[in-house]
Structure formats: structure tokens, C-alpha cells
Design an enzyme around this catalytic site. Structure first.
Site, PDB file in Angstrom:
ATOM      1  N   ASP A   1      10.686 -40.529 -60.448  1.00 30.36           N
ATOM      2  CA  ASP A   1      10.444 -41.106 -61.684  1.00 30.36           C
ATOM      3  C   ASP A   1      11.472 -41.548 -62.276  1.00 30.36           C
ATOM      4  OD1 ASP A   1       7.654 -41.265 -61.459  1.00 30.36           O
ATOM      5  OD2 ASP A   1       7.270 -38.961 -62.675  1.00 30.36           O
TER       6      ASP A   1
ATOM      7  N   ASP B   1      -5.479 -45.517 -60.438  1.00 23.92           N
ATOM      8  CA  ASP B   1      -5.090 -44.205 -60.731  1.00 23.92           C
ATOM      9  C   ASP B   1      -6.870 -43.604 -60.661  1.00 23.92           C
ATOM     10  OD1 ASP B   1      -2.191 -43.578 -60.306  1.00 23.92           O
ATOM     11  OD2 ASP B   1      -1.935 -43.509 -63.243  1.00 23.92           O
TER      12      ASP B   1
END
Lengths: 203, 271
Positions: free
Chosen positions: B11, B130
Site C-alpha cells: 500500500d 472488492d
């Protein structure tokens, strides 16, 4: 230093190929026009995408590449660049290739995930070929493709790889070399292959 | 034989790695370039950067990081997060990424996938999806959805966008099929239920997607140990596994995970 040119004909990012050759010990010159082929000590033909678009974009370079290949200039085709060297492709119809190597580009048979994406092994069949000097049998390299080359001359196959079927992953004839995988994305093994190519050019 | 890929995901926020700062061997573990080189040397089969910057205006910082990272990597490099348009995709690829993962923009404008695949090739367009489970008493209460039995009851999988903040109400299994049909070359399947819990992947969902989608499936969310990763492959039928925390906090190295997989018969690249 040898003058190695990378042909930019609008089919993908060439920077990684350039970095790979750079790491292998030689600078490269990216060319966008056929005049750039003049005087080159070696030619790299990379490429990703559709065969039809590629061969159309490559048209201005065609004669120059074929002449250079004929005159003994080392040529390295990568991925789609390998496929373009063959007689013809069946991708999206029937399209003639550069016909420097004899064979047809065919789709993988159904039954597996397509495209083949990922690291697969080389089964070396011509251990004497300079492109794979120091590359052990069973080494992993990175592939991304849905089509493969069905070669006419078995003796031009340097390595095979299995994905449902056995297909040629490295082909070669004299000064012509081509890999179906991406050496510039294949870690140490890939860098070794690129270094071998640079060494071939320097000889 | 094709190896199952093990892929660490970083990330990145405003040019810094925000997870995975537990490495003591690194001089600056927050530096994406240094961490990328570390993972490459460790045997990662691919590397993913997920840009979690709050604002799109920081794009230039991301592009600079992508460029500097691509300079040190000789393995495939995927970048996702906040990609909205053909322009964004071109910029990311131009700066050295091999693949872009598209999430929200693909749901809002599915033809972006087709347009991008036609322009850059399917091999570099990844649909990142997602999901969150929606439990139902009975499949008749979820018409048109793919409802499956799980140990917690029957459920279907809803697609979420904007970093998991907004439910879309479309069936994720069917969306994955459509994304592949539109030209996505790979699917990254993440789960909001399983992400961060380190209790294993949603193998029931993964298996269904893998069965129905003709392109490679990258499993994401839930790895806490090597066995979870093995299950994503053997039960979930994933072609590749993505993990973050398990590697970042040094719980297991990539090499350890691969050795574990190899001893359980999964083909992996060990060099």
C-alpha cells in the site's frame, strides 16, 4: 559498444526491454523510423498486443528487418516479436508475418486459463545454442500469451515449454533468436539470456 | 509446468509505503523502491503497488514512485488504486508498470475495460474486484444472484467500490465473468469480510470465480499463514495469490511460503 536498436512500432512499452539490455551491459537505441535500422549491429523486436495491428504498424520496417536478418545481423524477437517472425498467424483471421522463420502462429487449445500468464519452465532441447549459455534446464521464465508458434523446422527449436501442449519457447536459426516469454521480466534467468544476446552481438 | 505466483502487495500513500514497515534489515522500509527491490531479491513472482493516497492530486508523486520502482525491478509490476481513465492507464504504463488494476472506474464504466484492452492489450488490464457477502435465508430472496452455501449460511457476493465504502448491488461472480469477457486479462479478487483478518481467504467465492472465469485469478485478502495461501490455491483454485501483512510484518518470508507450497505439491518458482 555495439549499436543495438529496439524497434518502437507502437506496440507496448519498450523501456523495460531497454533496461534489461542495459543491465546486460550494452546501451540501446530506440528507433521509430526505418532509417534507424541502418548500421545497426543488432535488432530487438519486442511487442505486446494483437498480431494484426503489430504487422500493420511494422510494415515500414519489414524490408529493413528482413535484409538485416539475411545479412547476418543478430535479431532478437520477444513475445509478439517472436510471433511476427513466422510465416503467418491465425489470430483474428489469417495474417502474413515476416516469414523469417517458417511456421504458423496458433491459439492454445481450450481447456486451460487463457492467456497463459506467469512463470513456466524451459525444457532445453538445444543446449549448444549461445542464447541459453549458463541457463539450466528447468529454469523459470515469465510468459503472457494466448498464441504459440507451430514451427515447420524442429531443429530451430532451442527450448520447449508445457502449457496443456508443448510449445516452442525459444527458437533460433543462425543469427535469428526469439523468445515467447519476456526475458526482461524473468528475473536473473531473463537477464542472463539478454546478456548472452549482447555477447553474441559483441563477438 | 506453470508455477503458482506469490505476489506481495504494497500500500503506497503519497509516495510512501504505509504498511509493512516492520523490516529491520532495510535502511528505509517506507521507501517503495527499496522494498520492491527487497521483494524481487526474495523471490516475489510479481509486485503490486496499491495507491491509497486520499487525493488524486498526488498523482505525480505516485508516477514518480512507479518510475523509480520499475527501474529496479525485473519481474512484472502491477499498479492499482484510483485509476479512472484511459489517460490514467497510459500514464501508469508509460512510467513503467506492466499492468494496471482497475476497480471503481470499471464498475461505473465497464467499457473502459474493453477500450483499454483494445488500446494496450488484455495482458496489462486487470479487473480488481472488492466484495462483501450478503447473507440470505433463501436463494429466492436474491433473484439473479449467484447464491452459494457457506459455513455461515447462504450468501451472494456484492461488489463494493470507492475502497470498499460503497455497495453496488451487483453480483461479483457475474461481474468477474463480464470483466473477463470485456477484455480483462486477469482478475484480482479481494474480500472486505476477509481482508486483514488473517483467518484465510474466501475460498468458496474464489472457487466459483475461478470455475466460471476463463482468465487467471489472483486471490487476495485473508492470508495469515502459509496454509491459508495453500487453501486459496487448492480449494479456491486461484492461479496466483496476493498477500500483504503476512510478508510486510516479516511473519513469513516469500521463500518460506513457497517452500511450504512446494512440499504440498504446488508448483512454485524457487531459485
Amino acid at each position: 559498444m555495439p549499436d543495438i536498436v529496439v524497434i518502437d512500432y507502437g506496440m507496448g512499452n519498450l523501456r523495460s526491454v531497454q533496461r534489461g539490455i542495459d543491465a546486460a551491459g550494452s546501451p540501446t537505441r530506440i528507433i521509430t523510423e526505418k532509417d534507424g535500422l541502418r548500421g545497426a549491429d543488432a535488432i530487438i523486436l519486442p511487442g505486446v498486443g494483437a498480431f494484426r495491428d503489430a504487422i500493420a504498424n511494422l510494415a515500414p520496417f519489414k524490408q529493413g528487418i528482413c535484409d538485416a536478418a539475411e545479412s547476418g545481423v543478430p535479431l532478437l524477437g520477444i513475445c509478439l516479436g517472436l510471433q511476427l517472425l513466422f510465416t503467418r498467424s491465425t489470430e483474428g483471421g489469417s495474417y502474413p508475418g515476416l516469414d523469417i522463420l517458417s511456421g504458423t502462429i496458433q491459439p492454445f487449445p481450450k481447456g486451460r486459463k487463457i492467456p497463459q500468464i506467469g512463470w513456466n519452465t524451459l525444457t532445453i532441447v538445444d543446449a549448444g545454442n549461445l542464447l541459453i549459455r549458463g541457463v539450466p534446464d528447468g529454469s523459470y521464465v515469465y510468459f503472457v500469451h494466448s498464441y504459440y508458434a507451430q514451427v515447420e523446422r524442429e531443429k530451430e527449436v532451442v527450448a520447449m515449454t508445457r502449457y496443456g501442449i508443448d510449445f516452442p519457447s525459444i527458437v533460433s536459426r543462425r543469427n535469428i533468436f526469439a523468445t515467447q516469454f519476456h526475458p526482461e521480466k524473468s528475473g536473473k534467468t531473463g537477464l542472463r539470456i539478454l546478456k548472452n544476446f549482447v555477447d553474441i552481438v559483441k563477438r | 509446468m506453470l508455477a503458482t505466483r506469490v505476489i506481495p502487495c504494497l500500500d503506497v500513500k503519497d509516495g510512501r509505503v504505509v504498511k509493512g514497515v516492520g523490516f529491520q534489515r532495510l535502511r528505509d522500509a517506507g521507501d517503495p523502491v527499496e522494498l520492491a527491490a527487497y521483494y524481487d531479491a526474495e523471490g516475489a513472482d510479481e509486485l503490486v503497488f496499491l495507491d491509497v493516497s486520499a487525493s488524486h492530486e498526488r498523482r505525480d508523486i505516485l508516477l514518480d514512485v512507479v518510475k523509480r520502482t520499475a527501474e529496479v525491478l525485473f519481474i512484472p509490476f502491477m499498479v492499482g488504486g484510483g485509476i479512472r481513465s484511459i489517460h490514467d492507464i497510459r500514464e501508469i504504463l508509460y512510467h513503467g508498470a506492466d499492468k494496471v488494476a482497475i476497480n471503481t472506474a470499471a464498475v461505473e464504466e465497464p467499457f473502459l475495460i474493453r477500450e483499454a484492452a483494445e488500446m494496450f492489450g488484455s495482458q496489462c488490464i486487470v479487473a480488481s474486484i472488492d466484495v462483501k457477502r450478503v447473507y440470505v435465508e433463501d436463494e429466492r430472496l436474491a433473484p439473479g444472484k449467484v447464491v452459494l452455501d457457506t459455513p455461515s449460511g447462504k450468501c451472494w457476493w456484492d461488489v463494493y467500490i470507492y475502497g470498499g465504502r460503497e455497495a453496488v448491488g451487483i453480483d461479483a461472480v457475474q461481474w468477474a465473468e463480464m470483466a473477463a469477457a470485456l477484455g480483462a486479462g486477469e482478475i484480482v479478487a479481494s474480500s472486505l469480510d476477509f481482508d486483514g483478518a488473517q483467518q484465510g481467504y474466501d475460498t468458496i467465492y474464489l472457487r466459483e470465480v475461478s470455475k466460471r472465469v476463463a482468465v487467471p485469478l489472483i486471490a487476495s485478502s485473508g492470508a495469515g499463514n502459509p496454509q491459508h495461501i495453500l487453501e486459496a490455491i487448492t480449494v479456491g483454485k486461484a492461479d496466483a495469490v496476493l498477500a500483504a501483512s503476512i510478508f510486510h510484518y516479516g511473519t513469513y518470508t516469500i521463500h518460506q511460503v513457497k517452500e511450504y507450497l512446494a512440499t504440498h505439491g504446488v508448483p512454485v518458482r524457487l531459485e
